[in-house]
Design a protein around this motif. Structure first.
Motif, PDB file in Angstrom:
ATOM      1  N   LEU A  25     -43.427   8.521 -39.858  1.00 14.38           N
ATOM      2  CA  LEU A  25     -44.887   8.685 -39.843  1.00 14.38           C
ATOM      3  C   LEU A  25     -45.290   9.921 -40.650  1.00 14.38           C
ATOM      4  O   LEU A  25     -46.235   9.885 -41.435  1.00 14.38           O
ATOM      5  N   GLU A  26     -44.560  10.999 -40.470  1.00 24.12           N
ATOM      6  CA  GLU A  26     -44.873  12.245 -41.176  1.00 24.12           C
ATOM      7  C   GLU A  26     -44.859  12.006 -42.689  1.00 24.12           C
ATOM      8  O   GLU A  26     -45.766  12.413 -43.404  1.00 24.12           O
ATOM      9  N   TYR A  27     -43.837  11.314 -43.142  1.00 19.57           N
ATOM     10  CA  TYR A  27     -43.749  11.040 -44.577  1.00 19.57           C
ATOM     11  C   TYR A  27     -44.872  10.096 -45.027  1.00 19.57           C
ATOM     12  O   TYR A  27     -45.546  10.351 -46.029  1.00 19.57           O
ATOM     13  N   LEU A  28     -45.069   9.053 -44.273  1.00 16.96           N
ATOM     14  CA  LEU A  28     -46.081   8.062 -44.658  1.00 16.96           C
ATOM     15  C   LEU A  28     -47.469   8.702 -44.803  1.00 16.96           C
ATOM     16  O   LEU A  28     -48.231   8.373 -45.703  1.00 16.96           O
ATOM     17  N   LEU A  29     -47.775   9.643 -43.910  1.00 19.31           N
ATOM     18  CA  LEU A  29     -49.089  10.280 -43.943  1.00 19.31           C
ATOM     19  C   LEU A  29     -49.304  11.131 -45.199  1.00 19.31           C
ATOM     20  O   LEU A  29     -50.442  11.435 -45.554  1.00 19.31           O
ATOM     21  N   THR A  30     -48.219  11.489 -45.885  1.00 16.40           N
ATOM     22  CA  THR A  30     -48.366  12.238 -47.144  1.00 16.40           C
ATOM     23  C   THR A  30     -48.563  11.281 -48.321  1.00 16.40           C
ATOM     24  O   THR A  30     -48.744  11.706 -49.451  1.00 16.40           O
ATOM     25  N   GLN A  31     -48.496   9.976 -48.054  1.00 15.10           N
ATOM     26  CA  GLN A  31     -48.529   8.981 -49.131  1.00 15.10           C
ATOM     27  C   GLN A  31     -49.784   8.113 -49.082  1.00 15.10           C
ATOM     28  O   GLN A  31     -49.698   6.887 -49.077  1.00 15.10           O
ATOM     29  N   LYS A  32     -50.932   8.771 -49.044  1.00 16.93           N
ATOM     30  CA  LYS A  32     -52.170   8.008 -48.923  1.00 16.93           C
ATOM     31  C   LYS A  32     -52.596   7.354 -50.231  1.00 16.93           C
ATOM     32  O   LYS A  32     -53.461   6.493 -50.254  1.00 16.93           O
ATOM     33  N   GLU A  33     -51.994   7.780 -51.329  1.00 14.34           N
ATOM     34  CA  GLU A  33     -52.385   7.253 -52.634  1.00 14.34           C
ATOM     35  C   GLU A  33     -51.322   6.354 -53.241  1.00 14.34           C
ATOM     36  O   GLU A  33     -51.625   5.540 -54.112  1.00 14.34           O
ATOM     37  N   ALA A  70     -50.453   1.782 -39.570  1.00  8.61           N
ATOM     38  CA  ALA A  70     -50.338   1.630 -41.022  1.00  8.61           C
ATOM     39  C   ALA A  70     -50.774   0.217 -41.365  1.00  8.61           C
ATOM     40  O   ALA A  70     -50.810  -0.661 -40.501  1.00  8.61           O
ATOM     41  N   SER A  71     -51.114   0.007 -42.642  1.00  2.10           N
ATOM     42  CA  SER A  71     -51.364  -1.368 -43.045  1.00  2.10           C
ATOM     43  C   SER A  71     -50.350  -1.738 -44.120  1.00  2.10           C
ATOM     44  O   SER A  71     -49.747  -0.872 -44.762  1.00  2.10           O
ATOM     45  N   VAL A  72     -50.145  -3.036 -44.258  1.00  4.07           N
ATOM     46  CA  VAL A  72     -49.168  -3.513 -45.229  1.00  4.07           C
ATOM     47  C   VAL A  72     -49.915  -4.252 -46.326  1.00  4.07           C
ATOM     48  O   VAL A  72     -50.853  -5.000 -46.065  1.00  4.07           O
ATOM     49  N   LEU A  73     -49.514  -3.986 -47.563  1.00  5.65           N
ATOM     50  CA  LEU A  73     -50.154  -4.621 -48.719  1.00  5.65           C
ATOM     51  C   LEU A  73     -49.124  -5.516 -49.398  1.00  5.65           C
ATOM     52  O   LEU A  73     -48.006  -5.094 -49.656  1.00  5.65           O
ATOM     53  N   MET A  74     -49.537  -6.738 -49.682  1.00  9.53           N
ATOM     54  CA  MET A  74     -48.615  -7.681 -50.329  1.00  9.53           C
ATOM     55  C   MET A  74     -49.099  -7.995 -51.752  1.00  9.53           C
ATOM     56  O   MET A  74     -48.946  -9.090 -52.240  1.00  9.53           O
ATOM     57  N   ILE A  75     -49.682  -7.002 -52.392  1.00 10.67           N
ATOM     58  CA  ILE A  75     -50.365  -7.237 -53.666  1.00 10.67           C
ATOM     59  C   ILE A  75     -49.439  -7.658 -54.794  1.00 10.67           C
ATOM     60  O   ILE A  75     -49.767  -8.534 -55.577  1.00 10.67           O
ATOM     61  N   SER A  76     -48.284  -7.017 -54.894  1.00 11.49           N
ATOM     62  CA  SER A  76     -47.441  -7.265 -56.061  1.00 11.49           C
ATOM     63  C   SER A  76     -46.828  -8.661 -56.015  1.00 11.49           C
ATOM     64  O   SER A  76     -46.400  -9.190 -57.029  1.00 11.49           O
ATOM     65  N   GLY A  77     -46.795  -9.257 -54.833  1.00 14.06           N
ATOM     66  CA  GLY A  77     -46.170 -10.565 -54.692  1.00 14.06           C
ATOM     67  C   GLY A  77     -44.668 -10.452 -54.629  1.00 14.06           C
ATOM     68  O   GLY A  77     -43.959 -11.445 -54.487  1.00 14.06           O
ATOM     69  N   GLU A  78     -44.147  -9.251 -54.749  1.00 17.43           N
ATOM     70  CA  GLU A  78     -42.698  -9.056 -54.738  1.00 17.43           C
ATOM     71  C   GLU A  78     -42.239  -8.296 -53.512  1.00 17.43           C
ATOM     72  O   GLU A  78     -41.238  -8.609 -52.907  1.00 17.43           O
ATOM     73  N   GLU A  79     -42.983  -7.265 -53.172  1.00 18.12           N
ATOM     74  CA  GLU A  79     -42.530  -6.417 -52.077  1.00 18.12           C
ATOM     75  C   GLU A  79     -43.720  -5.887 -51.303  1.00 18.12           C
ATOM     76  O   GLU A  79     -44.811  -5.750 -51.850  1.00 18.12           O
ATOM     77  N   ALA A  80     -43.482  -5.602 -50.046  1.00 13.57           N
ATOM     78  CA  ALA A  80     -44.534  -5.056 -49.202  1.00 13.57           C
ATOM     79  C   ALA A  80     -44.693  -3.568 -49.494  1.00 13.57           C
ATOM     80  O   ALA A  80     -43.710  -2.855 -49.713  1.00 13.57           O
ATOM     81  N   ARG A  81     -45.928  -3.107 -49.519  1.00 16.33           N
ATOM     82  CA  ARG A  81     -46.226  -1.680 -49.679  1.00 16.33           C
ATOM     83  C   ARG A  81     -46.915  -1.225 -48.411  1.00 16.33           C
ATOM     84  O   ARG A  81     -47.669  -1.979 -47.814  1.00 16.33           O
ATOM     85  N   PRO A  84     -50.909   4.386 -45.040  1.00 17.46           N
ATOM     86  CA  PRO A  84     -51.295   5.006 -43.759  1.00 17.46           C
ATOM     87  C   PRO A  84     -52.802   4.954 -43.521  1.00 17.46           C
ATOM     88  O   PRO A  84     -53.262   5.355 -42.459  1.00 17.46           O
ATOM     89  N   VAL A  85     -53.543   4.468 -44.516  1.00 17.82           N
ATOM     90  CA  VAL A  85     -54.997   4.334 -44.341  1.00 17.82           C
ATOM     91  C   VAL A  85     -55.257   2.911 -43.867  1.00 17.82           C
ATOM     92  O   VAL A  85     -55.042   1.953 -44.619  1.00 17.82           O
ATOM     93  N   VAL A  86     -55.678   2.759 -42.609  1.00 23.21           N
ATOM     94  CA  VAL A  86     -55.857   1.404 -42.075  1.00 23.21           C
ATOM     95  C   VAL A  86     -57.265   0.861 -42.281  1.00 23.21           C
ATOM     96  O   VAL A  86     -57.489  -0.329 -42.190  1.00 23.21           O
ATOM     97  N   GLU A  87     -58.217   1.752 -42.585  1.00 22.62           N
ATOM     98  CA  GLU A  87     -59.569   1.272 -42.867  1.00 22.62           C
ATOM     99  C   GLU A  87     -59.508   0.469 -44.170  1.00 22.62           C
ATOM    100  O   GLU A  87     -58.859   0.893 -45.126  1.00 22.62           O
ATOM    101  N   PRO A  88     -60.202  -0.684 -44.217  1.00 29.55           N
ATOM    102  CA  PRO A  88     -60.119  -1.493 -45.430  1.00 29.55           C
ATOM    103  C   PRO A  88     -60.664  -0.740 -46.643  1.00 29.55           C
ATOM    104  O   PRO A  88     -61.714  -0.119 -46.562  1.00 29.55           O
ATOM    105  N   HIS A  89     -59.913  -0.771 -47.735  1.00 30.78           N
ATOM    106  CA  HIS A  89     -60.363  -0.148 -48.980  1.00 30.78           C
ATOM    107  C   HIS A  89     -59.737  -0.901 -50.149  1.00 30.78           C
ATOM    108  O   HIS A  89     -58.623  -1.407 -50.033  1.00 30.78           O
TER     109      HIS A  89
END
Ligand SMILES: [Zn+2]
Ligand SMILES: [Zn+2]
Length: 142
Positions: A25-33, A70-81, A84-89
């Motif tokens: 969690l600590e690491y993920l929270l530094t990766q908002k971008e 956390a939310s999971v993004l499947m945008i690339s179609g290859e791997e989940a990203r 840590p920002v769960v509000e939709p953006h």
């Protein structure tokens, strides 16, 4: 971020705060971008914590998503990203450099992003993303 705060964040969502979960969690929270993949998260934390198993990282990320940390993004179609920002953006996925980054000024209103129901169907998540070539890659190729 201090460990007590991280513990409280996990406990507030009903997650038992193990040392490994706190680290992830600590690491993920530094990766908002950056929206890292599970493998990228594993590489970074494993380098500081050699006993960490890859399966633990995968399981922990799934737990975070299930409990709304956390939310999971499947945008690339290859791997989940993971984000840590769960509000939709809105996001942008560059097909060249494979980066997934946040878009601040998309002409999409909050009403759309926060819809809870549409035509009688219940909505759990709203995902808006753009696929294309980012401006840095465009500069390099011109
Ligand atoms: Zn790019
Ligand atoms: Zn994001």
């Amino acid at each position: 971020m201090d460990v007590e705060k991280l513990k409280q964040m996990l406990e507030a969502k009903g997650i038992r705060p193990t040392f490994q979960r706190i680290k992830i969690l600590e690491y993920l929270l530094t990766q908002k971008e950056t929206h890292p993949t599970a493998d990228e998260i594993y590489e970074v934390i494993h380098s500081q914590m050699p006993t960490l198993a890859k399966a633990t990282v995968y399981n922990t990320l799934n737990t975070f998503v299930r409990h709304g940390i956390a939310s999971v993004l499947m945008i690339s179609g290859e791997e989940a990203r993971y984000d840590p920002v769960v509000e939709p953006h809105p996001h942008f996925f560059c097909v060249k450099c494979k980066r997934v980054f946040n878009i601040q000024s998309a002409p999409i209103d909050d009403k759309c992003l926060n819809l809870k129901e549409i035509e009688g169907n219940k909505i759990f998540e709203v995902h808006v993303y753009f696929r294309g070539i980012c401006k840095e890659c465009l500069k390099k190729s011109s």
